[in-house]
Motif scaffolding. Structure first.
Motif, short mmCIF file in Angstrom:
data_model
loop_
_atom_site.label_atom_id
_atom_site.label_comp_id
_atom_site.label_asym_id
_atom_site.label_seq_id
_atom_site.Cartn_x
_atom_site.Cartn_y
_atom_site.Cartn_z
N HIS A 250 0.83 -1.19 0.00
CA HIS A 250 0.00 0.00 0.00
C HIS A 250 0.88 1.25 0.00
N ALA A 251 0.46 2.24 -0.79
CA ALA A 251 1.14 3.55 -0.84
C ALA A 251 2.60 3.43 -1.25
N GLY A 252 2.98 2.32 -1.85
CA GLY A 252 4.33 2.16 -2.36
C GLY A 252 5.36 1.68 -1.36
N ASN A 253 5.03 1.75 -0.06
CA ASN A 253 6.06 1.41 0.94
C ASN A 253 5.51 0.71 2.18
N VAL A 254 4.26 0.28 2.17
CA VAL A 254 3.67 -0.36 3.34
C VAL A 254 3.23 -1.77 2.97
N ALA A 255 3.93 -2.76 3.49
CA ALA A 255 3.56 -4.15 3.23
C ALA A 255 2.29 -4.49 3.99
N ASP A 256 1.36 -5.16 3.31
CA ASP A 256 0.12 -5.55 3.96
C ASP A 256 0.39 -6.62 5.02
N PRO A 257 -0.24 -6.54 6.20
CA PRO A 257 0.00 -7.54 7.25
C PRO A 257 -0.31 -8.97 6.84
N GLU A 258 -1.29 -9.14 5.95
CA GLU A 258 -1.68 -10.49 5.56
C GLU A 258 -1.04 -10.93 4.25
N TYR A 259 -0.92 -10.03 3.28
CA TYR A 259 -0.48 -10.42 1.94
C TYR A 259 0.93 -9.93 1.60
N GLY A 260 1.49 -9.08 2.44
CA GLY A 260 2.77 -8.45 2.12
C GLY A 260 3.94 -9.41 1.98
N SER A 261 3.88 -10.56 2.62
CA SER A 261 4.98 -11.51 2.54
C SER A 261 5.04 -12.23 1.19
N LYS A 262 3.98 -12.12 0.42
CA LYS A 262 3.91 -12.86 -0.85
C LYS A 262 4.59 -12.14 -2.00
N ARG A 263 4.65 -10.80 -1.94
CA ARG A 263 5.33 -10.03 -2.98
C ARG A 263 5.93 -8.77 -2.34
N GLN A 264 6.99 -8.26 -2.93
CA GLN A 264 7.70 -7.11 -2.38
C GLN A 264 7.17 -5.80 -2.99
N CYS A 265 7.24 -4.74 -2.18
CA CYS A 265 6.79 -3.44 -2.67
C CYS A 265 7.58 -2.98 -3.90
N SER A 266 8.81 -3.41 -4.00
CA SER A 266 9.66 -2.99 -5.12
C SER A 266 9.17 -3.53 -6.46
N GLU A 267 8.25 -4.50 -6.43
CA GLU A 267 7.74 -5.08 -7.67
C GLU A 267 6.68 -4.21 -8.34
N PHE A 268 6.19 -3.18 -7.64
CA PHE A 268 5.02 -2.45 -8.11
C PHE A 268 5.34 -0.99 -8.41
N VAL A 269 4.43 -0.36 -9.14
CA VAL A 269 4.58 1.06 -9.46
C VAL A 269 4.24 1.90 -8.23
N PRO A 270 5.17 2.72 -7.73
CA PRO A 270 4.87 3.53 -6.55
C PRO A 270 4.02 4.74 -6.92
N PRO A 271 3.33 5.32 -5.96
CA PRO A 271 2.51 6.50 -6.25
C PRO A 271 3.36 7.73 -6.54
N VAL A 272 2.78 8.65 -7.29
CA VAL A 272 3.44 9.94 -7.52
C VAL A 272 3.39 10.78 -6.25
N ALA A 273 2.30 10.67 -5.51
CA ALA A 273 2.14 11.44 -4.27
C ALA A 273 1.35 10.61 -3.27
N ARG A 274 1.75 10.72 -2.00
CA ARG A 274 1.00 10.13 -0.89
C ARG A 274 0.16 11.25 -0.28
N LEU A 275 -1.14 11.02 -0.15
CA LEU A 275 -2.08 12.09 0.15
C LEU A 275 -2.53 12.14 1.60
N GLY A 276 -2.13 11.17 2.40
CA GLY A 276 -2.58 11.10 3.79
C GLY A 276 -3.53 9.93 3.98
#
Length: 377
Positions: A250-276
């Motif tokens: 989530h948001a390019g840098n937050v691994a999901d507690p349940e699914y985050g271990s299955k794929r790394q954040c580096s595999e995905f397109v990060p957001p241009v801006a984090r909005l809060g």
């Protein structure tokens, strides 16, 4: 009945009717007075005015070339047309009803397209039939029936295709990526349905960069990870088929507690801006007008609908994101705020739209209103 008595009864009746009219007028004035626009804070030189507060549940907006404003809603399945929205005497009509959450609208070649949870419908020659609207024609009924994140913002892209998002049917889960948590597009007749972007939890607003024609979109972050995590996102799709992380990251840098271990954040397109976190970023548009100061040219305006489960409310405002020539976000600012009084909102921005004169229209589904923000130094 004697003439004198008849005259007295008629006079009383006229006074009664006049009283009803005056009361109705007073009620309308009171209704306008309940929208405290003087509390909306804007940068110096800007002002906000009410276009109409007669559009219950107002969500996405689209304007025809001749100036009719169409508004989707979540109120009783209705779609609205607002005639003369910039002329000071708008007239609101219902042009469709009975649809299932028709939040999204798009206009093309004289026809109005409206979203439903599982369908896209079309109303042909709509502007010549505002007082007697045609029955909606189903363009496509190939979308999921789940209501969770089933409300759809729709828009035609530069390629002539109608873009239709399909949200995740849950807070967080791993559904079929070709069916859910994506953005799709199809031809105006409903054919050639294809996936444009995956890993998109729930986008309720997108637009195309005026120069590059690339698709940009907001995305709502997941719930139940605390007040401040994860952020809502502003994303940029530079190629078809890119993956933006959900449900793994989530948001390019937050691994999901349940699914985050299955794929790394580096595999995905990060957001241009984090909005809060939990701001509920919905409608977004590039500013393509010339009325606002040059610093706003090609910047992004985003309607933040506001949080529903944060201990301290966030959002309930319109923000702007300034970009450099390469599409990098260089500045993020609050543009309009004041719809939140303490912990209680009186309005919730849902969409933004650049009008032909360069003013910015803002829809508000809580107040059932459309506002117009102008630069008048």
């Amino acid at each position: 009945m004697r003439p004198a008595l008849h005259f007295m009864v008629s006079a009383v009746r006229r006074m009664f009717v006049l009283g009803i009219v005056l009361l109705a007028g007073a009620s309308a004035l009171r209704a306008l007075a309940t929208l405290p626009l003087d509390q909306v804070r804007l940068p110096p030189g800007f002002r906000i005015d009410l276009v109409t507060d007669d559009v219950p549940g107002a969500r996405a907006m689209a304007m025809s070339p001749s100036g009719t404003l169409f508004v989707g809603s979540l109120s009783e399945g209705k779609v609205y047309a607002v005639s003369d929205p910039l002329g000071g005497k708008p007239r609101v009509r219902v042009v469709a009803n009975g649809l299932r959450a028709p939040a999204g609208v798009a206009f093309r070649d004289g026809s109005l397209y409206a979203s439903s949870v599982s369908k896209i419908v079309r109303l042909d020659n709509i502007e010549s039939r505002l007082d007697d609207p045609p029955a909606p024609v189903v363009v496509s009924d190939r979308f999921p029936t789940e209501a969770h994140h089933g409300w759809k913002f729709i828009a035609f892209g530069p390629d002539g295709y109608l873009y239709v998002p399909v949200g995740a049917p849950c807070n967080v889960c791993a559904p079929d990526e070709n069916r859910y948590a994506n953005i799709m597009k199809m031809k105006p007749d409903g054919s050639d349905l294809q996936v444009v972007a995956r890993g998109v939890r729930n986008t309720v607003g997108f637009d195309w960069h005026p120069a590059t024609r690339e698709l940009w979109f907001t995305d709502n972050g997941r719930d139940r990870m605390g007040d401040d995590v994860p952020d809502d996102e502003l994303n940029r799709a530079t190629a078809a088929g890119q993956h933006f992380g959900y449900p793994y990251c989530h948001a390019g840098n937050v691994a999901d507690p349940e699914y985050g271990s299955k794929r790394q954040c580096s595999e995905f397109v990060p957001p241009v801006a984090r909005l809060g976190a939990h701001v509920a970023a919905l409608g977004m548009r590039f500013y393509t007008g010339t009325q606002f100061p040059p610093a706003y040219r090609n910047s992004v305006f985003i309607a933040e609908h506001g949080s529903w489960d944060r201990s301290e409310p966030s959002g309930y405002r319109v923000v702007s994101v300034a970009l450099d020539g390469s599409g990098k976000a260089v500045r993020q600012e609050v543009f309009a705020q004041g719809w939140l009084r303490g912990r209680k909102p009186w309005g919730r921005p849902a969409d933004v739209l650049v009008a032909p004169d360069g003013s910015l229209l803002v829809s508000d589904d809580l107040a059932g209103a459309i506002y117009r923000i102008r630069y008048t130094p």
